[in-house]
Design an enzyme around this catalytic site. Sequence first.
Site, PDB file in Angstrom:
ATOM      1  N   GLY A   1      34.190  29.096   8.190  1.00  0.00           N
ATOM      2  CA  GLY A   1      32.923  29.547   8.742  1.00  0.00           C
ATOM      3  C   GLY A   1      32.918  29.451  10.256  1.00  0.00           C
ATOM      4  O   GLY A   1      33.960  29.453  10.900  1.00  0.00           O
ATOM      5  N   ARG A   2      31.737  29.367  10.836  1.00  0.00           N
ATOM      6  CA  ARG A   2      31.591  29.244  12.291  1.00  0.00           C
ATOM      7  C   ARG A   2      31.909  27.843  12.779  1.00  0.00           C
ATOM      8  O   ARG A   2      32.328  27.657  13.928  1.00  0.00           O
ATOM      9  CB  ARG A   2      30.162  29.578  12.707  1.00  0.00           C
ATOM     10  CG  ARG A   2      29.777  30.993  12.536  1.00  0.00           C
ATOM     11  CD  ARG A   2      30.189  31.773  13.744  1.00  0.00           C
ATOM     12  NE  ARG A   2      29.861  33.180  13.515  1.00  0.00           N
ATOM     13  CZ  ARG A   2      30.405  34.137  14.193  1.00  0.00           C
ATOM     14  NH1 ARG A   2      31.292  33.885  15.110  1.00  0.00           N
ATOM     15  NH2 ARG A   2      30.067  35.379  13.939  1.00  0.00           N
TER      16      ARG A   2
ATOM     17  N   GLU B   1      35.172  26.622  14.909  1.00  0.00           N
ATOM     18  CA  GLU B   1      35.405  27.058  16.291  1.00  0.00           C
ATOM     19  C   GLU B   1      34.796  26.101  17.304  1.00  0.00           C
ATOM     20  O   GLU B   1      35.262  26.034  18.439  1.00  0.00           O
ATOM     21  CB  GLU B   1      34.920  28.487  16.508  1.00  0.00           C
ATOM     22  CG  GLU B   1      33.430  28.650  16.564  1.00  0.00           C
ATOM     23  CD  GLU B   1      32.992  30.117  16.702  1.00  0.00           C
ATOM     24  OE1 GLU B   1      31.871  30.341  17.167  1.00  0.00           O
ATOM     25  OE2 GLU B   1      33.777  31.019  16.344  1.00  0.00           O
TER      26      GLU B   1
ATOM     27  N   CYS C   1      40.267  29.398   5.378  1.00  0.00           N
ATOM     28  CA  CYS C   1      39.691  30.434   6.229  1.00  0.00           C
ATOM     29  C   CYS C   1      39.820  30.100   7.718  1.00  0.00           C
ATOM     30  O   CYS C   1      40.915  30.049   8.247  1.00  0.00           O
ATOM     31  CB  CYS C   1      38.241  30.669   5.821  1.00  0.00           C
ATOM     32  SG  CYS C   1      37.589  32.268   6.324  1.00  0.00           S
ATOM     33  N   HIS C   2      38.706  29.851   8.401  1.00  0.00           N
ATOM     34  CA  HIS C   2      38.730  29.483   9.813  1.00  0.00           C
ATOM     35  C   HIS C   2      38.892  27.985  10.019  1.00  0.00           C
ATOM     36  O   HIS C   2      38.998  27.522  11.150  1.00  0.00           O
ATOM     37  CB  HIS C   2      37.452  29.962  10.511  1.00  0.00           C
ATOM     38  CG  HIS C   2      37.381  31.439  10.706  1.00  0.00           C
ATOM     39  ND1 HIS C   2      37.094  32.312   9.684  1.00  0.00           N
ATOM     40  CD2 HIS C   2      37.584  32.198  11.805  1.00  0.00           C
ATOM     41  CE1 HIS C   2      37.112  33.546  10.143  1.00  0.00           C
ATOM     42  NE2 HIS C   2      37.405  33.514  11.429  1.00  0.00           N
TER      43      HIS C   2
ATOM     44  N   TYR D   1      42.299  32.880   7.446  1.00  0.00           N
ATOM     45  CA  TYR D   1      41.706  34.201   7.615  1.00  0.00           C
ATOM     46  C   TYR D   1      42.592  34.947   8.618  1.00  0.00           C
ATOM     47  O   TYR D   1      43.047  34.359   9.603  1.00  0.00           O
ATOM     48  CB  TYR D   1      40.262  34.070   8.123  1.00  0.00           C
ATOM     49  CG  TYR D   1      39.552  35.391   8.116  1.00  0.00           C
ATOM     50  CD1 TYR D   1      39.174  35.989   6.913  1.00  0.00           C
ATOM     51  CD2 TYR D   1      39.296  36.069   9.299  1.00  0.00           C
ATOM     52  CE1 TYR D   1      38.547  37.223   6.894  1.00  0.00           C
ATOM     53  CE2 TYR D   1      38.666  37.309   9.288  1.00  0.00           C
ATOM     54  CZ  TYR D   1      38.303  37.879   8.081  1.00  0.00           C
ATOM     55  OH  TYR D   1      37.693  39.111   8.064  1.00  0.00           O
TER      56      TYR D   1
END
Length: 195
Positions: free
Chosen positions: A89-90, A93, A119-120, A139
């Site tokens: 997800g976000r 980051e 994923c992320h 991802y």
Amino acid sequence: MAVKKILMLAGDFVEDYEIMVPFQMLLMVGHQVDVVCPGKKAGDFVATAIHDFEGFQTYTEKRGHNFTLNADFDKVDTAAYDALVVPGGRAPEYIRLDPRVLEIVKEMAAAGKPIASVCHGQQVLVAAGVLKGRTCTAYPAVRPDVEATGGRWCEVNATFTNACVDGNIVTAPAWPAHPEWIRKFLDVLGTRIEA
């Protein structure tokens, strides 16, 4: 089966399925899962985001649920945990900017403890420097980061349903891989489910 104590790193706008489903699956098989977020404590919540694949060049994002944290980030002692999970997800980051997050990942990796990332979430592993010489997937947009840090890319099928294992590190490209990703993570953990 020996109960494992698993740490999960989260943050606001963590991908909904990538936190909720692994959390529930790991509890279902009898493990303890402590979910923490930098700057937050048990009882606080993180907002989730739902990423979907709807035929565009990248995923779409919608507001998900509130996920209640059950442990304090400031009290994490990696020696007390058997494994680490990093959802996508976000959140990855920006939680990767927190020095303690990177220390946690480095400590778990140095101890050879199982690490599952999806994923992320691999952005956190990249920032911690634990992918050099390791094979993983993520991802697709994270591939340049993985390779720039000296990691080897593991190609998965176009439906994102495969997972990659390199020693203690188990990675997947997105939530459609949950069945294989969690199965392989349980194998690395030494968890056996009997029918």
